[in-house]
Motif scaffolding. Structure first.
Motif, PDB file in Angstrom:
ATOM      1  N   ALA A 170      44.067  48.653  13.603  1.00  0.00           N
ATOM      2  CA  ALA A 170      45.578  48.414  14.318  1.00  0.00           C
ATOM      3  C   ALA A 170      45.010  48.757  15.739  1.00  0.00           C
ATOM      4  O   ALA A 170      45.537  47.721  16.560  1.00  0.00           O
ATOM      5  N   VAL A 171      44.415  49.794  16.148  1.00  0.00           N
ATOM      6  CA  VAL A 171      43.954  50.096  17.670  1.00  0.00           C
ATOM      7  C   VAL A 171      43.091  49.163  18.287  1.00  0.00           C
ATOM      8  O   VAL A 171      43.066  48.847  19.158  1.00  0.00           O
ATOM      9  N   HIS A 172      42.022  49.198  17.380  1.00  0.00           N
ATOM     10  CA  HIS A 172      40.774  48.506  18.109  1.00  0.00           C
ATOM     11  C   HIS A 172      40.759  47.103  17.887  1.00  0.00           C
ATOM     12  O   HIS A 172      40.213  46.216  18.872  1.00  0.00           O
ATOM     13  N   HIS A 173      41.092  46.588  16.753  1.00  0.00           N
ATOM     14  CA  HIS A 173      41.135  45.059  16.353  1.00  0.00           C
ATOM     15  C   HIS A 173      42.421  44.237  16.670  1.00  0.00           C
ATOM     16  O   HIS A 173      42.157  43.149  17.264  1.00  0.00           O
ATOM     17  N   SER A 174      43.551  45.032  16.705  1.00  0.00           N
ATOM     18  CA  SER A 174      44.680  44.134  16.774  1.00  0.00           C
ATOM     19  C   SER A 174      45.303  44.302  18.201  1.00  0.00           C
ATOM     20  O   SER A 174      45.504  43.531  18.944  1.00  0.00           O
ATOM     21  N   ALA A 175      45.493  45.541  18.377  1.00  0.00           N
ATOM     22  CA  ALA A 175      46.146  45.854  19.891  1.00  0.00           C
ATOM     23  C   ALA A 175      45.012  45.804  20.898  1.00  0.00           C
ATOM     24  O   ALA A 175      45.096  45.740  22.106  1.00  0.00           O
ATOM     25  N   ARG A 176      43.717  46.311  20.474  1.00  0.00           N
ATOM     26  CA  ARG A 176      42.423  46.111  21.466  1.00  0.00           C
ATOM     27  C   ARG A 176      42.745  47.000  22.594  1.00  0.00           C
ATOM     28  O   ARG A 176      42.626  46.685  23.886  1.00  0.00           O
ATOM     29  N   VAL A 177      43.015  48.133  22.265  1.00  0.00           N
ATOM     30  CA  VAL A 177      43.368  49.205  23.213  1.00  0.00           C
ATOM     31  C   VAL A 177      41.935  49.519  24.096  1.00  0.00           C
ATOM     32  O   VAL A 177      41.061  49.727  23.615  1.00  0.00           O
ATOM     33  N   ARG A 178      42.359  49.565  25.423  1.00  0.00           N
ATOM     34  CA  ARG A 178      41.126  49.636  26.668  1.00  0.00           C
ATOM     35  C   ARG A 178      41.189  51.073  27.184  1.00  0.00           C
ATOM     36  O   ARG A 178      42.375  51.741  27.018  1.00  0.00           O
ATOM     37  N   GLN A 197      44.036  59.308  16.267  1.00  0.00           N
ATOM     38  CA  GLN A 197      42.501  59.478  16.464  1.00  0.00           C
ATOM     39  C   GLN A 197      41.967  58.168  17.160  1.00  0.00           C
ATOM     40  O   GLN A 197      41.176  58.357  17.965  1.00  0.00           O
ATOM     41  N   ALA A 198      42.178  57.140  16.514  1.00  0.00           N
ATOM     42  CA  ALA A 198      41.700  55.840  17.282  1.00  0.00           C
ATOM     43  C   ALA A 198      41.832  55.638  18.793  1.00  0.00           C
ATOM     44  O   ALA A 198      41.062  55.404  19.332  1.00  0.00           O
ATOM     45  N   ALA A 199      43.138  55.772  19.072  1.00  0.00           N
ATOM     46  CA  ALA A 199      43.560  55.814  20.662  1.00  0.00           C
ATOM     47  C   ALA A 199      42.618  56.733  21.211  1.00  0.00           C
ATOM     48  O   ALA A 199      42.286  56.404  22.355  1.00  0.00           O
ATOM     49  N   ARG A 200      42.497  57.975  20.642  1.00  0.00           N
ATOM     50  CA  ARG A 200      41.663  58.887  21.481  1.00  0.00           C
ATOM     51  C   ARG A 200      40.265  58.444  21.665  1.00  0.00           C
ATOM     52  O   ARG A 200      39.639  58.470  22.577  1.00  0.00           O
ATOM     53  N   ILE A 201      39.791  57.795  20.564  1.00  0.00           N
ATOM     54  CA  ILE A 201      38.165  57.205  20.576  1.00  0.00           C
ATOM     55  C   ILE A 201      38.347  56.017  21.359  1.00  0.00           C
ATOM     56  O   ILE A 201      37.238  55.972  22.315  1.00  0.00           O
ATOM     57  N   ALA A 202      39.193  55.370  21.559  1.00  0.00           N
ATOM     58  CA  ALA A 202      39.100  54.054  22.616  1.00  0.00           C
ATOM     59  C   ALA A 202      39.293  54.646  23.964  1.00  0.00           C
ATOM     60  O   ALA A 202      39.309  53.768  25.100  1.00  0.00           O
ATOM     61  N   GLY A 203      39.685  55.852  24.101  1.00  0.00           N
ATOM     62  CA  GLY A 203      39.797  56.445  25.558  1.00  0.00           C
ATOM     63  C   GLY A 203      41.259  56.134  26.316  1.00  0.00           C
ATOM     64  O   GLY A 203      41.319  55.979  27.290  1.00  0.00           O
ATOM     65  N   ALA A 204      42.218  56.157  25.609  1.00  0.00           N
ATOM     66  CA  ALA A 204      43.568  56.171  26.187  1.00  0.00           C
ATOM     67  C   ALA A 204      43.877  57.388  26.894  1.00  0.00           C
ATOM     68  O   ALA A 204      43.385  58.459  26.396  1.00  0.00           O
ATOM     69  N   SER A 205      44.483  57.086  28.030  1.00  0.00           N
ATOM     70  CA  SER A 205      44.711  58.104  28.675  1.00  0.00           C
ATOM     71  C   SER A 205      46.080  58.987  28.693  1.00  0.00           C
ATOM     72  O   SER A 205      46.223  60.140  28.781  1.00  0.00           O
ATOM     73  N   ARG A 325      34.112  62.524  15.869  1.00  0.00           N
ATOM     74  CA  ARG A 325      35.354  62.045  16.649  1.00  0.00           C
ATOM     75  C   ARG A 325      36.342  61.847  15.698  1.00  0.00           C
ATOM     76  O   ARG A 325      37.655  61.447  16.246  1.00  0.00           O
ATOM     77  N   LEU A 326      36.109  61.616  14.530  1.00  0.00           N
ATOM     78  CA  LEU A 326      37.217  61.169  13.569  1.00  0.00           C
ATOM     79  C   LEU A 326      37.134  62.327  12.413  1.00  0.00           C
ATOM     80  O   LEU A 326      36.064  62.600  11.720  1.00  0.00           O
ATOM     81  N   ASP A 327      38.336  62.877  12.201  1.00  0.00           N
ATOM     82  CA  ASP A 327      38.484  64.050  11.229  1.00  0.00           C
ATOM     83  C   ASP A 327      39.317  63.462  10.134  1.00  0.00           C
ATOM     84  O   ASP A 327      40.607  63.312  10.201  1.00  0.00           O
ATOM     85  N   LEU A 328      38.787  63.360   8.901  1.00  0.00           N
ATOM     86  CA  LEU A 328      39.722  62.360   7.629  1.00  0.00           C
ATOM     87  C   LEU A 328      40.401  63.768   7.025  1.00  0.00           C
ATOM     88  O   LEU A 328      41.555  63.284   6.690  1.00  0.00           O
TER      89      LEU A 328
END
Length: 360
Positions: A170-178, A197-205, A325-328
């Protein structure tokens, strides 16, 4: 051979823990001994009729386990291999697949209508969302299993089958957070925690987590939230206040409720993007007027399975897991046995449930 399973006898009925008879795998099939299965809100949506499923059925669509045996023609996995269950395998031939949009495959769920097992008294059973993971063992199409990536424990790998692929996608493919963008995630369940966690990995401020429960703040912050808002009538105003009165660049809605979708939209800046991950019922009507659609220039989009291709994305997720970076484990609020599934459903109905992981 009889195994124990959680059977949904009819829509709206409680789940029953009982014995079922599984056949040996036929051509193109794989028998899997489950190590773990996630209890997802989509299973609740199937049981209460929000989503359609043939019944009686064994639900559970997020799981991982060990291959017990394979049928004729199966060569990509062997007995003893660890596998992740893929509840939405793509056919590779329909229009969506030809466009590379495998998450929209027209034939992904055809297996759910098949009879895959029987109760001990001979009643036909269907595999809910293809894989019937709420059982000690299951028999699935070979297209429904993918090898567990190196370095991922088998129990943790169960979460890759839905929550992580959906939230990450949802974060990386749909919303494509930069890098540097601001994000709000609505709903701190398993998918929401993966999205944080995906938003953090994407570098969201700035990453704002929103939930009706104040008790989930610690979980949200551990997953990457920089701010936490308890949902109310003023949620959109609070989020704008956290972003210089602008609103966030991206909102990810994980609840599937009309009021939450509308609030997520209202929380984004002019030109912002809202991705709806949550599955709501037909009664959840969201309204917008024509002027605001023009004026705000926002984008509202649906998101199926995180717009993910499991074969492509599982190795990427494994890389994030191995790198720390990702904790299940952060996605799971409680571990339960097979017998605990009915209680977990009651908790979700009461709005109290987090992400339960069934460990076999």
């Amino acid at each position: 051979m009889a195994v124990r399973a959680a059977v949904l006898p009819a829509i709206g009925s409680p789940l029953e823990i009982t014995g079922i008879e599984l056949p040996d795998p036929g051509p193109g099939q794989v028998r899997v001994r489950l190590a773990a299965a996630g209890v997802c809100h989509s299973d609740l949506s199937l049981s209460d009729g929000t989503m359609r499923v043939p019944v009686p059925a064994v639900l559970g669509h997020e799981g991982a386990g060990t291959v017990v045996s394979v049928g004729e023609g199966v060569d990509h996995v062997s007995p003893g291999d660890g596998v992740v269950l893929n509840w939405a395998p793509s056919c590779g031939a329909c229009h969506a697949c030809s466009l590379g949009e495998v998450w929209l495959c027209a034939d992904a769920l055809t297996g759910a209508a098949a009879v895959y097992a029987r109760t001990t008294d001979g009643t036909d059973l269907h595999p809910g969302l293809n894989v019937a993971a709420f059982a000690e063992e299951t028999v699935v199409s070979a297209s429904c299993v993918l090898p567990v990536p190196d370095g991922v424990p088998l129990t943790d790998a169960a979460l890759l089958g839905c929550a992580v692929l959906t939230g990450y996608g949802a974060v990386h493919h749909s919303a494509r957070v930069r890098q540097g963008e601001t994000v709000a995630v609505f709903g701190v369940g398993g998918v929401g925690l993966a999205a944080l966690q995906a938003a953090r990995i994407a570098g969201a401020s700035k990453i704002v987590a929103v939930d009706v429960s104040a008790e989930k703040e610690e979980l949200a912050r551990a997953a990457g939230a920089t701010d936490y808002v308890v949902a109310s009538d003023t949620t959109a105003r609070e989020i704008r206040g956290l972003t210089g009165k602008q609103g966030v660049d991206v909102a990810v809605e994980c609840a599937g409720r009309a009021v939450t979708i509308r609030t997520a939209w209202d929380s984004t800046r002019r030109g912002g993007r809202t991705t709806v991950v949550g599955i709501g019922g037909k009664d959840q009507q969201v309204t917008f007027n024509a002027l605001e659609i023009f004026h705000w220039g926002r984008t509202l989009s649906g998101c199926v399975y995180g717009n993910s291709d499991p074969a492509r994305d599982l190795p990427v997720l494994a890389g994030h897991i191995r790198a720390g970076r990702l904790d299940l484990s952060a996605l799971v609020t409680e571990h339960i046995s097979l017998d605990g599934i009915p209680a977990a459903f009651k908790n979700m109905l009461a709005g109290k449930g987090g992400r339960a992981l069934v460990v076999f």
